[in-house]
Scaffold this active site. Structure first.
Site, PDB file in Angstrom:
ATOM      1  N   ASN A  36       2.754  -6.025  21.052  1.00  0.00           N
ATOM      2  CA  ASN A  36       2.000  -6.492  22.540  1.00  0.00           C
ATOM      3  C   ASN A  36       3.252  -7.511  23.243  1.00  0.00           C
ATOM      4  OD1 ASN A  36      -0.326  -5.317  21.440  1.00  0.00           O
ATOM      5  ND2 ASN A  36      -1.097  -7.422  21.123  1.00  0.00           N
ATOM      6  N   HIS A  46       8.244  -4.496  21.353  1.00  0.00           N
ATOM      7  CA  HIS A  46       8.373  -4.270  22.888  1.00  0.00           C
ATOM      8  C   HIS A  46       8.489  -5.140  23.683  1.00  0.00           C
ATOM      9  CE1 HIS A  46       5.687  -0.433  21.132  1.00  0.00           C
ATOM     10  NE2 HIS A  46       7.013  -0.525  20.661  1.00  0.00           N
ATOM     11  N   CYS A  52      18.732 -11.568  39.753  1.00  0.00           N
ATOM     12  CA  CYS A  52      19.408 -12.679  38.718  1.00  0.00           C
ATOM     13  C   CYS A  52      20.572 -13.325  39.441  1.00  0.00           C
ATOM     14  CB  CYS A  52      20.415 -11.749  37.766  1.00  0.00           C
ATOM     15  SG  CYS A  52      21.653 -12.172  36.754  1.00  0.00           S
ATOM     16  N   CYS A  96      23.741 -13.340  39.219  1.00  0.00           N
ATOM     17  CA  CYS A  96      24.584 -12.666  39.584  1.00  0.00           C
ATOM     18  C   CYS A  96      24.478 -11.841  40.700  1.00  0.00           C
ATOM     19  CB  CYS A  96      24.968 -11.756  38.439  1.00  0.00           C
ATOM     20  SG  CYS A  96      24.296 -10.336  38.166  1.00  0.00           S
ATOM     21  N   GLY A 105      -5.814  -3.230  15.528  1.00  0.00           N
ATOM     22  CA  GLY A 105      -5.617  -2.836  16.903  1.00  0.00           C
ATOM     23  C   GLY A 105      -4.793  -2.180  17.821  1.00  0.00           C
ATOM     24  N   THR A 106      -4.121  -1.169  17.042  1.00  0.00           N
ATOM     25  CA  THR A 106      -3.401  -0.300  17.367  1.00  0.00           C
ATOM     26  C   THR A 106      -3.815   1.101  17.153  1.00  0.00           C
ATOM     27  OG1 THR A 106      -1.162   0.515  17.324  1.00  0.00           O
ATOM     28  CG2 THR A 106      -1.940  -0.569  15.340  1.00  0.00           C
ATOM     29  N   ASN A 142     -10.077  -1.999  13.013  1.00  0.00           N
ATOM     30  CA  ASN A 142     -10.089  -1.377  14.438  1.00  0.00           C
ATOM     31  C   ASN A 142     -11.374  -0.899  14.503  1.00  0.00           C
ATOM     32  OD1 ASN A 142      -9.546   0.759  16.664  1.00  0.00           O
ATOM     33  ND2 ASN A 142      -7.439   0.688  16.099  1.00  0.00           N
ATOM     34  N   ALA A 158     -11.111  -7.003  15.931  1.00  0.00           N
ATOM     35  CA  ALA A 158     -10.544  -7.946  15.249  1.00  0.00           C
ATOM     36  C   ALA A 158     -10.939  -9.316  15.310  1.00  0.00           C
ATOM     37  CB  ALA A 158      -8.820  -7.783  16.206  1.00  0.00           C
TER      38      ALA A 158
HETATM   39  C1  BJW Z   1      -9.153  -2.867  19.133  1.00  0.00           C
HETATM   40  C2  BJW Z   1     -10.248  -3.538  19.632  1.00  0.00           C
HETATM   41  C3  BJW Z   1     -10.630  -4.832  19.341  1.00  0.00           C
HETATM   42  C4  BJW Z   1      -9.920  -2.005  21.150  1.00  0.00           C
HETATM   43  N1  BJW Z   1     -10.401  -5.163  17.849  1.00  0.00           N
HETATM   44  N2  BJW Z   1      -9.036  -3.079  17.826  1.00  0.00           N
HETATM   45  C5  BJW Z   1       7.672  12.965  21.996  1.00  0.00           C
HETATM   46  C6  BJW Z   1       7.880  12.966  23.416  1.00  0.00           C
HETATM   47  C7  BJW Z   1       8.557  11.715  23.963  1.00  0.00           C
HETATM   48  C8  BJW Z   1       8.946  10.566  23.385  1.00  0.00           C
HETATM   49  C9  BJW Z   1       8.332  10.505  21.786  1.00  0.00           C
HETATM   50  C10 BJW Z   1       7.816  12.130  21.441  1.00  0.00           C
HETATM   51  N3  BJW Z   1       7.657  11.499  20.199  1.00  0.00           N
HETATM   52  C11 BJW Z   1       8.255  10.228  19.864  1.00  0.00           C
HETATM   53  C12 BJW Z   1       8.704   9.824  21.063  1.00  0.00           C
HETATM   54  C13 BJW Z   1       9.150   8.326  21.280  1.00  0.00           C
HETATM   55  C14 BJW Z   1       8.173   7.470  21.938  1.00  0.00           C
HETATM   56  C15 BJW Z   1       6.831   7.666  21.609  1.00  0.00           C
HETATM   57  O1  BJW Z   1       6.436   7.231  20.383  1.00  0.00           O
HETATM   58  N4  BJW Z   1       5.961   8.521  22.154  1.00  0.00           N
HETATM   59  C16 BJW Z   1       4.619   8.596  21.729  1.00  0.00           C
HETATM   60  C17 BJW Z   1       3.572   8.347  22.817  1.00  0.00           C
HETATM   61  C18 BJW Z   1       4.676  10.118  21.522  1.00  0.00           C
HETATM   62  N5  BJW Z   1       8.597   6.162  21.654  1.00  0.00           N
HETATM   63  C19 BJW Z   1       9.478   5.555  22.326  1.00  0.00           C
HETATM   64  O2  BJW Z   1      10.063   6.200  23.566  1.00  0.00           O
HETATM   65  C20 BJW Z   1       9.938   4.174  21.884  1.00  0.00           C
HETATM   66  N6  BJW Z   1      11.366   4.354  21.713  1.00  0.00           N
HETATM   67  C21 BJW Z   1      12.266   5.151  21.199  1.00  0.00           C
HETATM   68  O3  BJW Z   1      11.620   5.973  20.389  1.00  0.00           O
HETATM   69  O4  BJW Z   1      13.470   5.049  21.023  1.00  0.00           O
HETATM   70  C22 BJW Z   1      14.375   5.968  20.666  1.00  0.00           C
HETATM   71  C23 BJW Z   1      15.738   5.724  21.020  1.00  0.00           C
HETATM   72  C24 BJW Z   1      16.871   5.581  19.905  1.00  0.00           C
HETATM   73  C25 BJW Z   1      18.124   5.398  20.730  1.00  0.00           C
HETATM   74  C26 BJW Z   1      18.131   5.457  22.003  1.00  0.00           C
HETATM   75  C27 BJW Z   1      17.344   5.637  22.833  1.00  0.00           C
HETATM   76  C28 BJW Z   1      15.964   5.897  22.417  1.00  0.00           C
HETATM   77  C29 BJW Z   1       9.682   3.016  22.832  1.00  0.00           C
HETATM   78  C30 BJW Z   1       8.269   2.822  22.863  1.00  0.00           C
HETATM   79  C31 BJW Z   1       7.980   1.768  23.976  1.00  0.00           C
HETATM   80  C32 BJW Z   1       6.363   1.653  23.908  1.00  0.00           C
HETATM   81  N7  BJW Z   1       6.279   0.831  25.470  1.00  0.00           N
HETATM   82  C33 BJW Z   1       4.977   0.319  25.848  1.00  0.00           C
HETATM   83  C34 BJW Z   1       4.848  -0.231  26.999  1.00  0.00           C
HETATM   84  C35 BJW Z   1       5.540  -1.716  26.974  1.00  0.00           C
HETATM   85  C36 BJW Z   1       5.559  -2.359  28.077  1.00  0.00           C
HETATM   86  C37 BJW Z   1       4.172  -2.677  28.973  1.00  0.00           C
HETATM   87  O5  BJW Z   1       3.450  -3.245  28.413  1.00  0.00           O
HETATM   88  O6  BJW Z   1       4.197  -2.174  29.956  1.00  0.00           O
HETATM   89  O7  BJW Z   1       4.263  -0.176  24.660  1.00  0.00           O
HETATM   90  S1  BJW Z   1       3.825   1.896  25.510  1.00  0.00           S
HETATM   91  C38 BJW Z   1       2.445   1.153  25.032  1.00  0.00           C
HETATM   92  O8  BJW Z   1       2.005   1.692  23.857  1.00  0.00           O
HETATM   93  C39 BJW Z   1       3.087  -0.390  24.974  1.00  0.00           C
HETATM   94  C40 BJW Z   1       2.267  -0.740  23.427  1.00  0.00           C
HETATM   95  O9  BJW Z   1       2.912  -1.616  22.815  1.00  0.00           O
HETATM   96  C41 BJW Z   1       2.228   0.877  22.775  1.00  0.00           C
HETATM   97  C42 BJW Z   1       1.178   0.729  21.583  1.00  0.00           C
HETATM   98  O10 BJW Z   1       0.018   0.838  22.382  1.00  0.00           O
HETATM   99  P1  BJW Z   1      -1.239   0.181  21.266  1.00  0.00           P
HETATM  100  O11 BJW Z   1      -0.887  -1.362  21.101  1.00  0.00           O
HETATM  101  O12 BJW Z   1      -1.290   0.880  20.045  1.00  0.00           O
HETATM  102  O13 BJW Z   1      -2.431   0.111  22.250  1.00  0.00           O
HETATM  103  P2  BJW Z   1      -3.456   1.371  22.292  1.00  0.00           P
HETATM  104  O14 BJW Z   1      -4.135   1.185  23.852  1.00  0.00           O
HETATM  105  O15 BJW Z   1      -2.558   2.888  22.315  1.00  0.00           O
HETATM  106  O16 BJW Z   1      -4.574   1.163  21.361  1.00  0.00           O
HETATM  107  C43 BJW Z   1      -5.397   0.321  21.264  1.00  0.00           C
HETATM  108  C44 BJW Z   1      -6.261   0.290  19.995  1.00  0.00           C
HETATM  109  O17 BJW Z   1      -6.810  -0.917  20.156  1.00  0.00           O
HETATM  110  C45 BJW Z   1      -7.157   1.382  20.080  1.00  0.00           C
HETATM  111  O18 BJW Z   1      -7.096   2.052  18.584  1.00  0.00           O
HETATM  112  C46 BJW Z   1      -8.426   0.889  20.231  1.00  0.00           C
HETATM  113  O19 BJW Z   1      -9.625   1.535  19.412  1.00  0.00           O
HETATM  114  C47 BJW Z   1      -8.363  -0.648  19.318  1.00  0.00           C
HETATM  115  N8  BJW Z   1      -9.122  -1.897  19.780  1.00  0.00           N
HETATM  116  N9  BJW Z   1     -10.536  -3.165  20.904  1.00  0.00           N
HETATM  117  C48 BJW Z   1      -9.229  -4.455  17.358  1.00  0.00           C
HETATM  118  N10 BJW Z   1     -11.512  -5.696  19.775  1.00  0.00           N
HETATM  119 ZN    ZN Z   2      22.820 -10.608  36.045  1.00  0.00          ZN
END
Ligand code: BJW
Ligand code: ZN
Length: 252
Positions: free
Chosen positions: A105, A122, A151, A153, A190-191, A216, A234
Site C-alpha cells: 500500500n 510500492h 524540484c 533543481c 487484503g491482497t 480476505n 481484515a
Molecule cells: C479485503 C477487504 C477487507 C477487500 N479486508 N481484504 C505480464 C505483463 C506485464 C507485466 C507483468 C506480467 N507478468 C508480471 C508482470 C509484472 C507486473 C505484474 O505483476 N503485473 C500483473 C498485473 C500481471 N509487475 C510489475 O510491473 C512490478 N515491477 C516489476 O515486475 O519490475 C520488474 C523489473 C525489473 C527490473 C527492471 C525493470 C522492471 C511493479 C508493480 C507495481 C504495482 N503498482 C501498483 C500501483 C502503485 C501506485 C499507486 O497506488 O498508484 O501497486 S498496481 C496496484 O496493484 C498497486 C497495489 O499495491 C498492487 C496490488 O494490489 P492489491 O493490494 O492486491 O489490491 P487489489 O485491489 O488487487 O486486491 C484487494 C484485495 O482486498 C482483494 O482480494 C479483495 O477481496 C480484498 N479485500 N476488502 C480484507 N475489508
Molecule cells: Zn531535482
C-alpha cells in the site's frame, strides 16, 4: 463474523506459537478505512485504465493527467484513519518476537496505527521524486501547488510510487524477501495476489517452511497455496485472531 471458526482458531494457534512472523498487506486492509481497492467492485481500476495512469509511459505522455489522479487520491487519503485491522497488526508487532510488516500500500495507515519499520514495496503517495536529479522528499500538501510539483533543481517531480514495469526499490524488496525466507508464519491480508513480485513472497515463505494464512473476504490467486484461508474482513478477522492469541497466553 462470517468466517470459519476452525480457520481462525488454527491461525491464532500458529501466530501464538511463532517466533518470527511476517505480514504482507494489500489494498483490502485499508478498504474499511474508506480507501478503494484496485481491482474489486468500486476499485480504482474500474474507473481508470491502469495503463493510462500507473505506468511510466502514461506519465511521460501526459504528466498533468497522471498528477491530477494522484492529487485526487492524496486528498482522499488525507481524510482517512487507520481501522481495527491496522491496529491489530500494530499490536501484533509489539508482541511478536521478530516481526516484519510488508505492505504494497502507498498509504501510511500502518504507521498511523502505530506500526514501526514498515516495509513499503510500492513506495508512498506522500513521497515526491525528481524526474531529473532523483531527489526524494516527503510532502503532505493537499492539494499540491503547483501541479505538477517542481524540484528545487527546477525539474518536474513524479509520485514516489512504483508503476507497472518499474523495478521495486532494492532495500525494501531485499528486506521483504529475507523476512519471507525466515518467517515461521506469514499472514497475507487484503491482497488479490496478482501483482508480482509481491505476490511471490507468500510462496517464498511457504517454500521456506512457513505456515501461510490468508485473510480476505474473497478467494484469491493465493487461496489454494495457503495453509489456512480465513474468509472475512481484515478489520474483523485480525482483532479476533489477536484476541485469541492474547487470551490463550504465550505459545511455545
Ligand atoms: C479485503 C477487504 C477487507 C477487500 N479486508 N481484504 C505480464 C505483463 C506485464 C507485466 C507483468 C506480467 N507478468 C508480471 C508482470 C509484472 C507486473 C505484474 O505483476 N503485473 C500483473 C498485473 C500481471 N509487475 C510489475 O510491473 C512490478 N515491477 C516489476 O515486475 O519490475 C520488474 C523489473 C525489473 C527490473 C527492471 C525493470 C522492471 C511493479 C508493480 C507495481 C504495482 N503498482 C501498483 C500501483 C502503485 C501506485 C499507486 O497506488 O498508484 O501497486 S498496481 C496496484 O496493484 C498497486 C497495489 O499495491 C498492487 C496490488 O494490489 P492489491 O493490494 O492486491 O489490491 P487489489 O485491489 O488487487 O486486491 C484487494 C484485495 O482486498 C482483494 O482480494 C479483495 O477481496 C480484498 N479485500 N476488502 C480484507 N475489508
Ligand atoms: Zn531535482
Amino acid at each position: 463474523m462470517e468466517c470459519e471458526d476452525k480457520d481462525i482458531a488454527k491461525a491464532a494457534e500458529w501466530v501464538r506459537g511463532a517466533r518470527r512472523i511476517a505480514v504482507l498487506t494489500g489494498a483490502g486492509i485499508s478498504a474499511e478505512s474508506g480507501l478503494p481497492t484496485f481491482r474489486g467492485p468500486g476499485g480504482l481500476w474500474r474507473s481508470f485504465r491502469p495503463e493510462e495512469l500507473a505506468t511510466p509511459q502514461a506519465f511521460a505522455a501526459d504528466p498533468r493527467l497522471v498528477w491530477e489522479w494522484y492529487d485526487w487520491r492524496r486528498s482522499v487519503h488525507a481524510k482517512v484513519e487507520p481501522n481495527a485491522g491496522h491496529r491489530a497488526l500494530a499490536d501484533l508487532g509489539r508482541r511478536a518476537g521478530e516481526f516484519s510488516l510488508i505492505t504494497q500500500n502507498v498509504d501510511s495507515l500502518h504507521e498511523a496505527a502505530g506500526s514501526r519499520a514498515v516495509v513499503h514495496l510500492h513506495g508512498s503517495l506522500w513521497t515526491l521524486r525528481c524526474t531529473r536529479c532523483g531527489k526524494e522528499e516527503m510532502n503532505r500538501q493537499v492539494p499540491l501547488e503547483p501541479l505538477p510539483p517542481v524540484c528545487e533543481c527546477g525539474a518536474m517531480q513524479r509520485p514516489g510510487v512504483v508503476w507497472f514495469g518499474e523495478p521495486l526499490p532494492d532495500k525494501p524488496l531485499a528486506q521483504a524477501l529475507a523476512a519471507a525466507q525466515k518467517a515461521e508464519v506469514m499472514l497475507v491480508v487484503g491482497t488479490s495476489s496478482m501483482v508480482y513480485p509481491a505476490a511471490a513472497l507468500p510462496k517464498v515463505a511457504r517454500d521456506s517452511g512457513a505456515k501461510v494464512i490468508e485473510v480476505n473476504p474473497e478467494e484469491t490467486e493465493m487461496t489454494l497455496a495457503a495453509h489456512a484461508s480465513v474468509r472475512g474482513k481484515a478489520g474483523e478477522v485480525l482483532p479476533e485472531i489477536m484476541a485469541r492469541v492474547t487470551r490463550d497466553g504465550p505459545g511455545k
